[in-house]
Enzyme design. Sequence first.
Site: not given
Ligand code: 4NP
Length: 156
Positions: A8, A11, A14-15, A122
Amino acid sequence: MVNVLFVCLGNICRSPMAEAVFRNEVKEAGLDHLIYTDSAGTGNWHIGKRPHEGTLEILDKNQVDHTKITARQVGEKDLTDFDYIIAMDASNLGNLNRLKGSNKSGEIFRLLDFVPEAITEDVPDPYFTGNFNEVYEMVEKGCANLLTYIRKNENI
Ligand code: 4NP
């Protein structure tokens, strides 16, 4: 060993949730000696961090083990080390395909490719939506169907 990598953006939401859920399903199927599971993010902001509180909470609620999971960034080598690379959304998929370039790699999918009845292609990002329940349901279904697909494909 069959190597499966969930990817994702950060990280942390979701992942790592998919990593924990899939590993649990693999273990319940008695296949943990044959299938290795990991996750990574396309971004570098959270390297070394534990999953988001919302992810930990829903995994605990469903009694899915998440010990030892920490964030890392996906690298070019992952694309050849892993046989099945599972992106959470179209943006992750685009980033992975750019990283891959013209090189050979494991097969790259989106998790919801395995859930044809899903209302979206998605997995929505709960870091922004706050809805970890919705994501958990998609992840659980996607991972179960992915495991069925891999078992068939690999004859295990
Ligand atoms: P993930 O969510 O991709 O599902 O882990 C996110 C976590 C952090 C951020 C974006 C998406 N960020 O911009 O810090």
